[in-house]
Write an enzyme that holds these catalytic residues in place. Structure first.
Site, short mmCIF file in Angstrom:
data_model
loop_
_atom_site.label_atom_id
_atom_site.label_comp_id
_atom_site.label_asym_id
_atom_site.label_seq_id
_atom_site.Cartn_x
_atom_site.Cartn_y
_atom_site.Cartn_z
CB SER A 121 73.30 67.68 -13.02
OG SER A 121 73.29 68.87 -13.71
CG HIS A 142 75.09 63.00 -14.03
ND1 HIS A 142 74.98 63.04 -12.67
CD2 HIS A 142 75.45 64.26 -14.41
CE1 HIS A 142 75.24 64.24 -12.24
NE2 HIS A 142 75.53 65.01 -13.28
CD GLU A 154 74.48 59.86 -10.31
OE1 GLU A 154 74.25 59.72 -9.12
OE2 GLU A 154 74.21 60.92 -10.94
CG ASN A 192 74.09 66.29 -8.84
OD1 ASN A 192 75.21 66.40 -8.35
ND2 ASN A 192 73.84 66.51 -10.10
N1 CAA Z 1 90.57 68.81 -15.48
C1 CAA Z 1 91.34 67.72 -15.69
N2 CAA Z 1 92.09 67.17 -14.73
C2 CAA Z 1 92.09 67.75 -13.52
C3 CAA Z 1 91.32 68.89 -13.24
C4 CAA Z 1 90.53 69.41 -14.29
N3 CAA Z 1 89.76 70.49 -14.09
N4 CAA Z 1 91.50 69.22 -11.94
C5 CAA Z 1 92.37 68.33 -11.44
N5 CAA Z 1 92.71 67.45 -12.38
C6 CAA Z 1 93.55 66.28 -12.22
C7 CAA Z 1 94.98 66.63 -12.05
O1 CAA Z 1 95.64 66.69 -13.28
C8 CAA Z 1 95.48 65.50 -11.18
O2 CAA Z 1 95.73 64.36 -11.96
P1 CAA Z 1 97.16 63.67 -11.90
O3 CAA Z 1 97.31 63.17 -10.48
O4 CAA Z 1 97.03 62.58 -12.92
O5 CAA Z 1 98.13 64.74 -12.25
C9 CAA Z 1 94.28 65.13 -10.32
O6 CAA Z 1 93.16 65.66 -10.98
C10 CAA Z 1 94.38 65.71 -8.95
O7 CAA Z 1 94.54 67.11 -9.12
P2 CAA Z 1 95.30 68.07 -8.12
O8 CAA Z 1 96.34 67.31 -7.37
O9 CAA Z 1 95.68 69.31 -8.82
O10 CAA Z 1 94.15 68.54 -7.22
P3 CAA Z 1 93.48 67.89 -6.01
O11 CAA Z 1 94.22 66.76 -5.42
O12 CAA Z 1 93.17 69.07 -5.19
O13 CAA Z 1 92.15 67.28 -6.62
C11 CAA Z 1 89.95 67.35 -7.42
C12 CAA Z 1 91.29 68.04 -7.40
C13 CAA Z 1 90.07 66.02 -8.15
C14 CAA Z 1 88.99 68.26 -8.17
C15 CAA Z 1 89.49 67.08 -5.93
O14 CAA Z 1 89.56 68.27 -5.21
C16 CAA Z 1 88.08 66.53 -5.83
O15 CAA Z 1 87.85 65.34 -5.94
N6 CAA Z 1 87.11 67.43 -5.56
C17 CAA Z 1 85.69 67.07 -5.47
C18 CAA Z 1 85.08 67.24 -6.82
C19 CAA Z 1 83.64 66.87 -6.86
O16 CAA Z 1 82.96 66.68 -5.86
N7 CAA Z 1 83.10 66.75 -8.09
C20 CAA Z 1 81.70 66.46 -8.28
C21 CAA Z 1 80.89 67.70 -8.31
S1 CAA Z 1 79.20 67.36 -8.58
C22 CAA Z 1 79.09 67.17 -10.24
O17 CAA Z 1 79.96 67.39 -10.98
C23 CAA Z 1 77.78 66.70 -10.72
C24 CAA Z 1 76.88 67.74 -11.17
O18 CAA Z 1 75.99 67.41 -11.96
C25 CAA Z 1 76.90 69.08 -10.65
#
Ligand code: CAA
Length: 490
Positions: A121, A142, A154, A192
């Site tokens: 990351s 990424h 990315e 990030n």
């Molecule tokens: N694994 C697999 N699928 C998942 C999951 C997981 N951990 N969490 C949620 N899902 C899926 C669900 O199954 C659902 O899919 P369907 O519609 O097909 O059923 C979909 O995601 C939406 O889930 P929910 O309705 O339960 O939850 P939500 O609407 O609250 O969304 C979320 C959850 C997608 C995580 C949303 O909150 C989100 O986009 N959050 C932001 C996440 C983010 O910013 N990620 C990047 C972080 S930075 C990074 O990762 C880079 C790094 O290097 C650190």
């Protein structure tokens, strides 16, 4: 010759690695999952089972599809099993020495045509590539957490990456149903580099007592439309990972906003890593926070500041009696900057709060050092009656939402100004990598460059920290009367 990708190795099956393995298997590729020992391998298999079970339970996969996906993944503890892989992606912990040792081994084991990718990351892809005898075949790939859901990949090319290879990997990402953004090798890449300083600043804000954890989370979700508040997201990413990314950013930039907040270090040292350990800023079994004690609403309210007439009409409509500020039990000063100066001009300074409406759902309610706790709780109750979520905060420049948003937007302008990424790539990265409803340049256009520039100036004036100074390009656009940064690139 263009690479064909049919067999993919994934080394490291933690949350990210298992998610990446699932993504490849769902796209029909053969996946070889590698872990250090059989315990870790079983945990990796468990992640994959749990994620596909979840999709099955939601009716997103049939039992047959689930079985087919899992049948494409084999598990091993031997790197030698990657000898015939077309691509190997590494998703082990963010420790450079571990990565370099692994890439040295992969260099020994894998066939000449393999593409070696790291899911790092923030660490230098160039430094990882340099440990191999074929740095031209090494790229960053990424993914974002949760990997099966977030659409961004990315693709990081270094100065030594073979011509055309990043485009081939970008095509592969499209085959996985993802949207690639191809970028150069800088700490934090695009997403990030913009996300972590904001998350870190939220932690500093919490630590300084400007506002509470749940209030900051609610403000960013309901006020800005982000899918998660900063503390929920830090817990999802993992506090150890977040800490490490901030460290790497700080080492490269020496920008104080990148220095990990002390509270992050403390939580990580205590083993409270977020979702992966069951507790971080939030705790898995935590009850909803109780609503604060709220006094009965005020019998008379005074309203000051820009938009006072309109807000006063809204209060009257809700049955409140409006009176002159000097006589009111509660004085609301509509403002986005500190209000203590207004308070000291009143006969009862303790009766004044600042109010900043963010969108149509959030009301930041700022207490000065003179505001009485009773008055603050009356103000919160009143916001609730108006159907707003009250976010109590201290009387500081730009309160909560804008104080977190504007430096992030400034960072995006700086990134564009430095020539690292295009406006479209930055907007795409934040929408698809982090689920933002709009990219930073879309947000800048909506909010207005001048508003953001002025907010940054206010933050700079308050904290005297150069990192809040408006990017020169932002300042110049406002001075020149250019309404959108896009007007430059057309
Ligand atoms: N694994 C697999 N699928 C998942 C999951 C997981 N951990 N969490 C949620 N899902 C899926 C669900 O199954 C659902 O899919 P369907 O519609 O097909 O059923 C979909 O995601 C939406 O889930 P929910 O309705 O339960 O939850 P939500 O609407 O609250 O969304 C979320 C959850 C997608 C995580 C949303 O909150 C989100 O986009 N959050 C932001 C996440 C983010 O910013 N990620 C990047 C972080 S930075 C990074 O990762 C880079 C790094 O290097 C650190």
């Amino acid at each position: 010759m263009a690479s064909t990708f049919e067999t993919v190795g994934v080394v490291g099956l933690g949350t990210m690695g298992a998610g990446i393995a699932e993504v490849f298997a769902r796209a029909g590729l053969t996946v070889i999952g590698v872990e250090a020992d059989s315990g870790a391998l079983e945990r990796g298999r468990g992640h994959l089972e749990a994620s596909t079970d979840r999709a099955l339970a939601r009716g997103r996969l049939t039992g047959d599809q689930k079985a087919e996906i899992l049948s494409r993944v084999t598990f091993t503890t031997s790197l030698e099993d990657l000898a015939e892989a077309d691509l190997v992606i590494e998703a082990i912990p963010e420790v450079m020495d571990f990565k370099r040792a692994l890439f040295t081994d992969l260099d020994r084991v894998c066939k000449p045509s393999v593409v070696l990718a790291t899911n790092t990351s923030s660490l230098s892809v160039t430094a990882i590539a340099a440990t191999t005898t074929r740095p031209g075949r090494v790229v960053g790939m990424h993914f974002f957490n949760p990997a099966p859901v977030m659409k961004l990949v990315e693709v990081v090319r270094t100065v030594t990456t073979d011509e055309g290879l990043a485009d081939e990997v970008a095509d592969l990402a499209r085959r996985l149903g993802k949207t690639p953004v191809v970028v150069g090798d800088r700490a934090g890449f695009v997403a990030n580099r913009l996300l972590l300083p904001y998350l870190n600043q939220a932690a500093v804000m919490l630590e300084n007592g400007v506002a509470g954890r749940d209030d900051i989370d609610a403000a960013m979700r309901l006020g800005v439309g982000l899918p998660m508040g900063p503390f929920a997201l830090l817990d999802l990413i993992g506090l150890d990972t977040s800490y490490e990314i901030c460290e790497v950013l700080f080492r490269e930039t020496r920008d104080r906003r990148h220095a990990p907040a002390p509270i992050l270090r403390e939580l990580v040292t205590a083993g409270l890593l977020g979702r992966k350990s069951g507790q971080g800023f939030h705790c898995a079994e935590e009850p909803e926070s109780p609503s604060p004690d709220e006094k009965p609403s005020a019998s008379s309210v005074g309203v000051l500041g820009e938009g006072a007439e309109e807000f006063g009409a809204r209060l009257s409509g809700a049955g409140f009696k409006l009176v002159d500020a000097d006589d009111a039990e509660l004085v609301i000063a509509l403002s986005r900057t500190p209000v203590v100066e207004l308070a000291v001009r009143l006969p009862h300074p303790g009766r004044l709060v600042g109010l900043h409406l963010v969108g149509d759902r959030v009301a930041e309610v700022a207490s000065t050092v003179l505001t009485s706790p009773e008055v603050a709780s009356v103000a919160h109750g009143l916001m609730r009656i108006l159907g707003l979520t009250a976010v109590p905060c201290k009387d500081r420049a730009e309160f909560v939402v804008d104080a977190l948003l504007y430096p992030y937007l400034n960072d995006a302008v700086r990134m564009y100004e430095s020539g690292y990424a295009s406006i479209e790539d930055v907007d795409t990265a934040m929408r698809l990598g982090c689920g933002y409803p709009e990219g930073p340049f879309e947000m800048l256009d909506r909010l207005g460059l001048e508003t953001v520039r002025d907010g940054l100036r206010a933050l700079y004036a308050e904290y005297r920290d150069p990192c809040f100074a408006p990017a020169p390009l932002l300042d110049q656009l406002v001075t020149a009367g250019v309404p959108s940064i896009r007007d430059l690139s057309s």
